[in-house]
Design a protein around this motif. Sequence first.
Motif: not given
Lengths: 287, 274
Positions: A94-103, A118-124, A161-164
Amino acid sequence: MSSLSTSTLASTPVIGRKKRDVAYLVSLGFLIVVVAAALLAPWVAPYAANAVDFTAIWQAPGGAHLLGTDQVGQDLFSRLIHGARESLLGPLALLALATVFGVTIGTVAAWNGGWIDVVLARITDVMFAFPGLLFVVLVIAVFGKGPATAIVALALAYAPVIAKFTRSLALAEMARPYVDAYRVQGVGGFFLCVRYIIPNLTPPLLGYLVVLFGEGLMSLATLSFLGFGAQPPSSEWGLMVQEGQSGIIQGHIWPTLVPGAAIAAVVVAVNVVGVRLSDRLNSRFER
Amino acid sequence: MTGHVLEVAGLQKAFRVGAGNVVACNNVSFVIPPGGSMGLVGESGSGKSTIARMLVGLEAPDAGSIHVRGRQLGTRERGRAARLRRAKEIQMVFQDPYGSLDRRLTVAQCLDQAMKLHGLTSGAARVAELLDQVGLLAKHGDSKPHQLSGGQRQRVAIARCLAIEPSVMVLDEAVSALDVSVQAQILALLNEIRASSGIALLFVSHDLAVVSEVTDDVLVMYRGSIMEQGPTGRVLNAPEHSYSKLLISSMPGPGWDPKDVLQRRAAFLEEVGV
């Protein structure tokens, strides 16, 4: 006078560090034992995961069964060890997947700024506003229950969460003059992010991810407990808690308590290690 | 177009701040001959760093042209080839020696990667040669930035520029963060590099004493415009423009009185009508 002041100055942080080191080392040792047990499950576990024994149901810890047995006489200790594989691999995937997306999302948002940010901030923000578990249950309702769906759904919930976190780290990193120096050298944006910026984010990110691992483990166990994640005959820990709860009314707490305690112990240990690790990595790199 | 290694003409740049515009660079033109050294002086906010950043492509000018060795540089490079071509011509040393090196890489890796990027012969021998050129020892190649002093790091930053073998080196307040004795060493090193390699220098600084050490000519800037331009010795000793006079008299020295400086400044601002 001078010797007094130097000794107090020198000793206070050392004592603090030693105390924390004990907690860190104990936690690290515990996690190593758990991982080793999971890897060596068939050899370490005294019984098979699903060895039913109707002559020994609902036994208390001790004797032939180290941690007791459940309602069909399965050895809890053996189930715990076998279940550790799924219980630990789940949050890892789960973390590996979320990290690839988030980072990826966080770095792109920080580097490009402007409307992409802005778009990414809204989605998150939307993902944040949505209760994580509710989102996951929604995904599972659409795609069907099972461990794989649970992992992917949770990964989608964790990615923002990771993206932020990545975005804020990356923004600080990109403000450092060495990034300008690379640009002046003629290094392109993509290469600069992948080769230089992201590796420099790794130390603080790694500590955070270790802490998130604990959370992921708990979330996956929760989903299994609710019946959305691991399915019988698996002995995933959340599922074990769920299967054991029928005995509580009759006073048989061990089938619930044992996996519950295992989840709690691993989460606490992971947190201690994660916090300590991020301190260490950051102090080494923040210079 | 001939004879000059760097030729800047009509450079213009404004930043939007709130509702209005701040002109950071207003019709700035100057040339540097091969192996020449130009100082760019002025107070904080006078636009000198903006010019430096436009030269190396970190900011895009609103108007104007930059030619290096007769070839025009684009305002915003697209594509790898164009980026590398620009980088090959102009390199920059930054003010902050603590932040301008990647803390993850050793000195040797840092130099090596810069050379590889530009397809130049890299390797241990070349790294040692570069380190020697900036007064470092071969063993410093294995050091990470945090193991080096500020002066040593700035030498590494200079070596990193030299690695790419540019024709112009821009130094943006490159010695401001160093203490005085280290400053002197770095300035001596820059003079040496200029003499031996023929790389032209553009030296951006607020410190007139430093500028007089390493430059032939100097530009005095105020609020984005050039106030005065000429040989460094002449401008610093016998300034003609009233702003140059003010700037030079603002330098702390024997018999220096802050109150007097403030008064002169007020008089100057009245004169230019701001």
